[in-house]
Design a protein around this motif. Structure first.
Motif, PDB file in Angstrom:
ATOM      1  N   TYR A  60       0.842  -1.442   0.306  1.00 25.94           N
ATOM      2  CA  TYR A  60      -0.400   0.160  -0.044  1.00 25.94           C
ATOM      3  C   TYR A  60       0.758   1.200  -0.112  1.00 25.94           C
ATOM      4  O   TYR A  60       1.675   1.598   0.676  1.00 25.94           O
ATOM      5  CB  TYR A  60      -0.813  -0.231   1.604  1.00 25.94           C
TER       6      TYR A  60
ATOM      7  N   SER B 255       0.638   4.878  -0.982  1.00 24.03           N
ATOM      8  CA  SER B 255      -0.122   6.224  -1.276  1.00 24.03           C
ATOM      9  C   SER B 255       0.557   7.327  -0.305  1.00 24.03           C
ATOM     10  O   SER B 255       1.540   7.565  -0.087  1.00 24.03           O
ATOM     11  CB  SER B 255      -1.034   6.265  -0.651  1.00 24.03           C
TER      12      SER B 255
ATOM     13  N   GLY C 234      -0.368  10.116   2.232  1.00 23.39           N
ATOM     14  CA  GLY C 234      -0.117   9.418   3.613  1.00 23.39           C
ATOM     15  C   GLY C 234       0.418   7.822   4.330  1.00 23.39           C
ATOM     16  O   GLY C 234       0.858   7.900   5.723  1.00 23.39           O
ATOM     17  N   ASN C 235       0.377   7.208   3.751  1.00 25.50           N
ATOM     18  CA  ASN C 235       1.284   5.749   3.829  1.00 25.50           C
ATOM     19  C   ASN C 235       1.448   4.707   3.187  1.00 25.50           C
ATOM     20  O   ASN C 235       1.335   5.382   2.348  1.00 25.50           O
ATOM     21  CB  ASN C 235       0.188   5.187   4.492  1.00 25.50           C
TER      22      ASN C 235
ATOM     23  N   ASP D 253       5.456  14.594  -3.231  1.00 31.15           N
ATOM     24  CA  ASP D 253       5.238  15.985  -3.444  1.00 31.15           C
ATOM     25  C   ASP D 253       6.492  16.418  -3.011  1.00 31.15           C
ATOM     26  O   ASP D 253       6.028  17.476  -3.648  1.00 31.15           O
ATOM     27  CB  ASP D 253       3.189  15.849  -3.112  1.00 31.15           C
TER      28      ASP D 253
ATOM     29  N   GLU E 257       7.480  11.202 -12.151  1.00 33.47           N
ATOM     30  CA  GLU E 257       7.486   9.988 -12.760  1.00 33.47           C
ATOM     31  C   GLU E 257       7.316  10.662 -14.727  1.00 33.47           C
ATOM     32  O   GLU E 257       8.341  10.249 -14.756  1.00 33.47           O
ATOM     33  CB  GLU E 257       6.141   9.613 -12.804  1.00 33.47           C
TER      34      GLU E 257
ATOM     35  N   ASP F   7      -7.339   8.028  -4.302  1.00 33.62           N
ATOM     36  CA  ASP F   7      -8.248   8.213  -3.484  1.00 33.62           C
ATOM     37  C   ASP F   7      -9.808   7.949  -4.704  1.00 33.62           C
ATOM     38  O   ASP F   7     -10.191   8.377  -5.221  1.00 33.62           O
ATOM     39  CB  ASP F   7      -8.807   9.320  -2.688  1.00 33.62           C
TER      40      ASP F   7
HETATM   41  P1  ATP Z   1      -3.646   8.053   2.146  1.00 30.43           P
HETATM   42  O1  ATP Z   1      -4.117   6.871   1.598  1.00 30.43           O
HETATM   43  O2  ATP Z   1      -2.308   7.779   2.801  1.00 30.43           O
HETATM   44  O3  ATP Z   1      -4.678   8.401   3.165  1.00 30.43           O
HETATM   45  P2  ATP Z   1      -4.071   9.693  -0.515  1.00 30.43           P
HETATM   46  O4  ATP Z   1      -4.708   9.844   0.741  1.00 30.43           O
HETATM   47  O5  ATP Z   1      -2.773  10.982   0.295  1.00 30.43           O
HETATM   48  O6  ATP Z   1      -3.057   9.073   0.596  1.00 30.43           O
HETATM   49  P3  ATP Z   1      -3.829   8.562  -2.762  1.00 30.43           P
HETATM   50  O7  ATP Z   1      -5.053   9.431  -4.166  1.00 30.43           O
HETATM   51  O8  ATP Z   1      -4.291   7.556  -2.298  1.00 30.43           O
HETATM   52  O9  ATP Z   1      -4.411   9.875  -1.494  1.00 30.43           O
HETATM   53  O10 ATP Z   1      -1.756   8.965  -3.554  1.00 30.43           O
HETATM   54  C1  ATP Z   1      -2.069  10.121  -3.524  1.00 30.43           C
HETATM   55  C2  ATP Z   1      -0.196   9.984  -3.958  1.00 30.43           C
HETATM   56  O11 ATP Z   1       0.164   9.381  -4.893  1.00 30.43           O
HETATM   57  C3  ATP Z   1      -0.173  11.348  -4.097  1.00 30.43           C
HETATM   58  O12 ATP Z   1       1.092  11.941  -3.148  1.00 30.43           O
HETATM   59  C4  ATP Z   1       0.499  11.357  -5.282  1.00 30.43           C
HETATM   60  O13 ATP Z   1       1.397  12.592  -5.750  1.00 30.43           O
HETATM   61  C5  ATP Z   1       0.810   9.939  -6.320  1.00 30.43           C
HETATM   62  N1  ATP Z   1       1.174   9.748  -6.959  1.00 30.43           N
HETATM   63  C6  ATP Z   1      -0.256   9.783  -7.976  1.00 30.43           C
HETATM   64  N2  ATP Z   1      -0.259   9.578  -9.504  1.00 30.43           N
HETATM   65  C7  ATP Z   1       1.599   8.840  -9.053  1.00 30.43           C
HETATM   66  C8  ATP Z   1       2.355   8.281 -10.055  1.00 30.43           C
HETATM   67  N3  ATP Z   1       2.257   8.518 -11.429  1.00 30.43           N
HETATM   68  N4  ATP Z   1       3.347   8.165  -9.416  1.00 30.43           N
HETATM   69  C9  ATP Z   1       3.732   8.234  -8.473  1.00 30.43           C
HETATM   70  N5  ATP Z   1       2.555   8.921  -7.406  1.00 30.43           N
HETATM   71  C10 ATP Z   1       1.225   9.388  -8.369  1.00 30.43           C
END
Ligand code: ATP
Ligand code: FE2
Length: 332
Positions: free
Chosen positions: A133, A135, A137-138, A165, A182, A290
């Motif tokens: 997993y 993402s 924050g995780n 980010d 990317e 998300d």
């Molecule tokens: P969490 O699940 O931890 O709460 P989140 O809610 O911030 O995370 P997600 O939508 O799961 O969000 O992930 C968003 C993250 O994914 C962002 O940090 C974004 O930069 C990253 N991300 C999206 N597309 C890509 C990609 N092609 N390569 C690398 N990172 C990516």
């Protein structure tokens, strides 16, 4: 004709407000999302929450309309209870409570992290995969065991997406940085030295951030930095996933979370898994980032296992951890 019964899922943990409609066979009938994009810097929780409050009425309507679903077809209303940003979570939970009361339907609390994993598991058709997993924050390597999802390894500091980010913003870009890095990495040619931090099945990224910014100050190109950061950080994730596979004696892996959109990460993990004779699955991009559909699907799993919550007791939990939530639908 009576339409299929659906669960409506509300996602609002961070930057994205989203409404998903999913059948009990995990078909996504409707998905409407809107992402808050700060003009400068990172996410401001209250501004993001205001964005969500403004968007939700329209998103609920769009999701229902595009799916051809009536409120009477909604079996339950699921919402992301945590983890996430307090003001954002509260905005989504309020909408979910309101719909549950207005339509007289049960309210189902869902853990956002587990939802990222379950939408991948159902898509994969794999019974009991190991999950990476990755993402905003995780960053966790997760496997099911005795009633819960167990965190085998994770980041010791920031989530990989937040790290990407932050780096991109510091290099002069805008949020979200992952997809932009990317694209930039494709024209990188030189692998620059960066700290590679793996402790057992845990990882850390802040050292790479400091080192990458120092390289930038000394004149390294954005393309080479992006290329090197991806190579280093995704190697670390691939390594801990492989270690977890070996320890847990598994051969299937599901990727989830926004960073699982990344082609390089997908290729590295897939190569590792296939070299071990196993298989990897990653959901379509719309279900990696998300989205309300994953909340709705996890809502179905939980609802069928008897999980509901009274409106009065449906408080949010910004720090809810993957391994502190029961997964009764996995208990056979
Ligand atoms: P969490 O699940 O931890 O709460 P989140 O809610 O911030 O995370 P997600 O939508 O799961 O969000 O992930 C968003 C993250 O994914 C962002 O940090 C974004 O930069 C990253 N991300 C999206 N597309 C890509 C990609 N092609 N390569 C690398 N990172 C990516
Ligand atoms: Fe997420």
């Amino acid at each position: 004709m009576v339409g299929s019964m659906v669960v409506l899922g509300i996602e609002s943990t961070a930057h994205t407000a989203s409404v998903g409609l999913v059948t009990e066979k995990a078909e996504v009938l409707g998905l409407a999302s809107d992402m808050y994009r700060p003009i400068k810097g990172g996410i401001h929780p209250r501004e993001a929450a205001n964005h969500h409050v403004e968007c939700f009425p329209g998103l609920v309507e769009r999701a229902l309309e595009s799916a051809g679903v009536r409120p009477a077809d909604v079996e339950a209303v699921a919402f992301a209870q945590g983890p996430g940003l307090g003001p954002c979570l509260r905005a989504g939970a309020t909408v979910a409570r309101m719909l549950a009361l207005a339509w007289d339907r049960p309210l189902v609390p869902v853990n956002h992290c587990i939802a990222h994993l379950e939408i991948g598991r159902v898509g994969s058709g794999m019974d009991d995969p190991l999950m990476l997993y990755a993402s905003g924050g995780n960053t966790q390597v997760v496997a099911y065991g005795r009633g819960r999802y167990r965190v085998l390894g994770e980041t010791l500091d920031i989530g990989i997406g937040n790290f990407l980010d932050k780096l991109w913003i510091e290099l002069g870009g805008t949020f979200p940085g992952g997809p932009a890095l990317e694209a930039e990495a494709k024209s990188g040619t030189t692998l620059l030295p960066l700290p590679y931090t793996v402790h057992g099945m845990d990882v850390a990224f802040s050292g790479i951030l400091t080192a990458a910014l120092a390289l930038s100050a000394r004149g390294a190109s954005r393309a080479d930095i992006a290329y090197s950061v991806e190579a280093t950080a995704y190697s670390m994730l691939t390594e801990i996933t492989e270690r977890a596979l070996a320890h847990r004696r598994r051969d299937t892996v599901v990727l989830g979370g926004g960073v699982a959109c990344n082609e390089r990460l997908r290729t590295m993990v897939r190569t590792m898994v296939e070299e071990r004779g196993g298989t990897m699955y990653v959901p379509p991009r719309s279900l990696c980032v998300d989205n309300g559909a994953m909340i709705a699907w996890n809502g179905w799993l939980a609802f069928r296992a008897g999980v509901t919550v009274a409106v009065e007791a449906s408080g949010i939990d910004p720090r809810q951890r993957t391994d502190l939530v029961a997964a009764p639908w996995r208990v056979v």
